[in-house]
Design a protein around this motif. Structure first.
Motif, PDB file in Angstrom:
ATOM      1  N   GLY A   1      35.954  40.345  53.876  1.00  0.00           N
ATOM      2  CA  GLY A   1      35.565  39.747  52.548  1.00  0.00           C
ATOM      3  C   GLY A   1      34.099  39.192  52.451  1.00  0.00           C
ATOM      4  N   ILE A   2      34.287  38.442  51.201  1.00  0.00           N
ATOM      5  CA  ILE A   2      32.788  38.017  50.830  1.00  0.00           C
ATOM      6  C   ILE A   2      32.907  36.544  51.302  1.00  0.00           C
ATOM      7  N   PHE A   3      31.934  36.012  51.594  1.00  0.00           N
ATOM      8  CA  PHE A   3      31.451  34.539  51.717  1.00  0.00           C
ATOM      9  C   PHE A   3      30.167  34.192  51.269  1.00  0.00           C
ATOM     10  N   ASN A   4      30.360  32.782  50.777  1.00  0.00           N
ATOM     11  CA  ASN A   4      28.921  32.164  50.136  1.00  0.00           C
ATOM     12  C   ASN A   4      28.418  31.304  51.381  1.00  0.00           C
ATOM     13  N   ILE A   5      26.892  31.237  51.530  1.00  0.00           N
ATOM     14  CA  ILE A   5      26.455  30.390  52.637  1.00  0.00           C
ATOM     15  C   ILE A   5      25.084  30.085  52.014  1.00  0.00           C
ATOM     16  N   SER A   6      24.974  28.647  52.092  1.00  0.00           N
ATOM     17  CA  SER A   6      23.851  28.134  51.552  1.00  0.00           C
ATOM     18  C   SER A   6      23.924  26.626  51.844  1.00  0.00           C
ATOM     19  N   SER A   7      22.943  25.676  51.469  1.00  0.00           N
ATOM     20  CA  SER A   7      23.246  24.026  51.590  1.00  0.00           C
ATOM     21  C   SER A   7      24.228  23.961  50.480  1.00  0.00           C
ATOM     22  N   ASN A   8      24.516  22.447  50.407  1.00  0.00           N
ATOM     23  CA  ASN A   8      25.764  22.080  49.739  1.00  0.00           C
ATOM     24  C   ASN A   8      25.361  21.229  48.434  1.00  0.00           C
ATOM     25  N   LYS A   9      23.947  21.325  48.016  1.00  0.00           N
ATOM     26  CA  LYS A   9      23.526  20.576  46.807  1.00  0.00           C
ATOM     27  C   LYS A   9      22.522  21.190  45.734  1.00  0.00           C
ATOM     28  N   LEU A  10      22.913  21.326  44.499  1.00  0.00           N
ATOM     29  CA  LEU A  10      22.042  22.260  43.909  1.00  0.00           C
ATOM     30  C   LEU A  10      20.821  21.386  43.412  1.00  0.00           C
ATOM     31  N   LEU A  11      19.511  22.024  43.550  1.00  0.00           N
ATOM     32  CA  LEU A  11      18.272  21.061  43.608  1.00  0.00           C
ATOM     33  C   LEU A  11      17.487  22.172  42.502  1.00  0.00           C
ATOM     34  N   SER A  12      16.646  21.579  41.683  1.00  0.00           N
ATOM     35  CA  SER A  12      15.553  22.306  41.030  1.00  0.00           C
ATOM     36  C   SER A  12      14.362  22.927  41.980  1.00  0.00           C
ATOM     37  N   ILE A  13      13.637  23.963  41.982  1.00  0.00           N
ATOM     38  CA  ILE A  13      12.772  24.291  42.951  1.00  0.00           C
ATOM     39  C   ILE A  13      11.505  23.227  43.088  1.00  0.00           C
ATOM     40  N   TYR A  14      11.310  22.654  41.705  1.00  0.00           N
ATOM     41  CA  TYR A  14      10.347  21.518  41.938  1.00  0.00           C
ATOM     42  C   TYR A  14      10.902  20.457  43.032  1.00  0.00           C
ATOM     43  N   GLU A  15      12.374  20.053  42.584  1.00  0.00           N
ATOM     44  CA  GLU A  15      13.013  19.006  43.674  1.00  0.00           C
ATOM     45  C   GLU A  15      13.036  19.383  45.211  1.00  0.00           C
ATOM     46  N   ILE A  16      13.231  20.558  45.187  1.00  0.00           N
ATOM     47  CA  ILE A  16      13.254  21.378  46.726  1.00  0.00           C
ATOM     48  C   ILE A  16      11.661  21.186  47.238  1.00  0.00           C
ATOM     49  N   ALA A  17      10.797  21.235  46.403  1.00  0.00           N
ATOM     50  CA  ALA A  17       9.203  21.145  46.960  1.00  0.00           C
ATOM     51  C   ALA A  17       9.133  19.564  47.096  1.00  0.00           C
ATOM     52  N   GLN A  18       9.616  18.854  46.386  1.00  0.00           N
ATOM     53  CA  GLN A  18       9.337  17.178  46.339  1.00  0.00           C
ATOM     54  C   GLN A  18      10.213  16.718  47.902  1.00  0.00           C
ATOM     55  N   GLU A  19      11.352  17.383  48.139  1.00  0.00           N
ATOM     56  CA  GLU A  19      11.994  17.128  49.244  1.00  0.00           C
ATOM     57  C   GLU A  19      11.190  17.430  50.541  1.00  0.00           C
ATOM     58  N   ILE A  20      10.735  18.497  50.512  1.00  0.00           N
ATOM     59  CA  ILE A  20       9.906  19.249  51.708  1.00  0.00           C
ATOM     60  C   ILE A  20       8.667  18.026  51.834  1.00  0.00           C
ATOM     61  N   ALA A  21       8.123  17.707  50.722  1.00  0.00           N
ATOM     62  CA  ALA A  21       6.906  16.802  50.922  1.00  0.00           C
ATOM     63  C   ALA A  21       7.433  15.527  51.545  1.00  0.00           C
ATOM     64  N   GLU A  22       8.577  14.959  50.945  1.00  0.00           N
ATOM     65  CA  GLU A  22       9.118  13.570  51.712  1.00  0.00           C
ATOM     66  C   GLU A  22       9.389  13.807  53.242  1.00  0.00           C
ATOM     67  N   VAL A  23      10.135  14.818  53.587  1.00  0.00           N
ATOM     68  CA  VAL A  23      10.716  14.908  54.957  1.00  0.00           C
ATOM     69  C   VAL A  23       9.223  15.117  55.994  1.00  0.00           C
ATOM     70  N   PHE A  24       8.557  15.791  55.414  1.00  0.00           N
ATOM     71  CA  PHE A  24       7.145  16.150  56.529  1.00  0.00           C
ATOM     72  C   PHE A  24       5.985  15.277  56.024  1.00  0.00           C
ATOM     73  N   GLU A  25       6.317  14.186  55.090  1.00  0.00           N
ATOM     74  CA  GLU A  25       5.495  13.089  54.812  1.00  0.00           C
ATOM     75  C   GLU A  25       4.168  13.485  54.349  1.00  0.00           C
ATOM     76  N   LEU A  26       4.176  14.135  53.367  1.00  0.00           N
ATOM     77  CA  LEU A  26       3.077  14.923  52.764  1.00  0.00           C
ATOM     78  C   LEU A  26       2.669  14.405  51.419  1.00  0.00           C
ATOM     79  N   ASP A  27       1.752  14.426  50.624  1.00  0.00           N
ATOM     80  CA  ASP A  27       1.684  14.284  49.295  1.00  0.00           C
ATOM     81  C   ASP A  27       2.129  14.853  48.120  1.00  0.00           C
TER      82      ASP A  27
END
Length: 299
Positions: free
Chosen positions: A221-247
């Protein structure tokens, strides 16, 4: 011993699958199909350099190896390029799936096929597996067509729908959002990111693991696979900056309308994951937790 053919074995998911399955050589025999030379950095598996859009060649190779399982990771995924080059998009995203489905039907092969959130219009996200698709782009339409070929064929199939796949493998032919944002910020570049599109990005190792679980559990059958929390693409970029300690200040929010993209994007996708939890026994984490894992791996 399960014999597995991985199409697109040079790609991000393809190489990740090789690593995962070759860790258990007592359980899986792996054959990689891809164009050009083997780029995985490994030579402990069988590799066929092949253009899988050539039906005769593809069927010859499949008949030679006689796999129990085919995992189709090959696809044209650049959304704007698909809009510009519909012919090649159709060949790879639709015709190839028809060839693989026909082969699977004749040979009782389990076909695992990768699909996308872009089969939806993004008006009612997040989506369940049973929600009505309505693609906005040729890419989305081609992936929906490929799903229909598989689901109406009466073969043993698993379709894994996924969103914004990222990660890093030995030899990358294409960038992904995490590596692009990370590299841009490391170089001190200002980047513009849309704040009105919402996604749930997928760590490639999670997608590879769900492919393996689909084999092991003979999931149908059909299955969904992704992370479990909805974020704007802007928020996604912000999280990348935070985790990798960038500006973070280098990330400038913009709206989709300013981009003038060839293909329309769905505003809000995202997935409900309860079927994946229950049937596959897989519980995806948040994007931030996956990013931490990815950061550790990069070290």
């Amino acid at each position: 011993m399960v014999k597995v053919v991985v199409t697109g074995s040079n790609g991000l998911l393809g190489q990740s699958l090789l690593s995962l399955l070759l860790n258990e050589k007592e359980n899986y025999q792996v054959i990689g199909f891809s164009r050009g030379e083997n780029r995985s950095g490994r030579n402990d598996f069988e590799y066929a350099s092949i253009d899988i859009t050539e039906e005769k060649l593809l069927l010859e190779k499949l008949n030679e190896f006689k796999p129990d399982v085919i995992i189709n990771t090959a696809a044209m995924t650049n959304v704007d390029a698909c809009e510009d080059d519909k012919e090649n998009c159709h060949k790879l995203n639709i015709d190839v799936v028809q060839y693989l489905t026909d082969y699977s039907k004749e040979n009782n092969t389990h076909l695992i096929h990768i699909s996308t959130d872009f089969i939806f219009d993004g008006e009612n996200g997040p989506y369940k597996e049973t929600d009505e698709p309505n693609p906005l782009s040729y890419y989305g339409w081609s992936k929906l067509k490929s799903e229909e070929i598989v689901t109406t064929s009466q073969i043993d199939f698993t379709i894994l729908r996924t969103i914004l796949v990222y990660g890093k493998v030995f030899d990358m032919s294409r960038n992904n959002i995490v590596l692009w944002v990370k590299q841009s910020l490391e170089e001190g570049k200002e980047i513009t990111i849309v704040n009105d599109q919402f996604r749930m990005p997928t760590y490639v190792e999670d997608l590879a693991m769900t492919c393996k679980l689909a084999i092991d559990k003979k999931a149908h059958g059909i299955f969904n696979i992704s992370s479990n929390k909805l974020l704007s693409i802007y928020e996604i970029a912000q999280e990348i900056a935070e985790v990798f300690e960038l500006d973070k200040n280098l990330i400038i929010p913009i709206s989709t309308t300013t981009l003038n993209q060839k293909a329309k994007r769905p505003p809000i996708t995202g997935f409900y994951l309860s079927k994946t939890n229950k049937k596959l026994g897989f519980y995806p984490k948040s994007f931030r937790e996956d990013l931490q894992r990815f950061k550790e791996k990069l070290k």
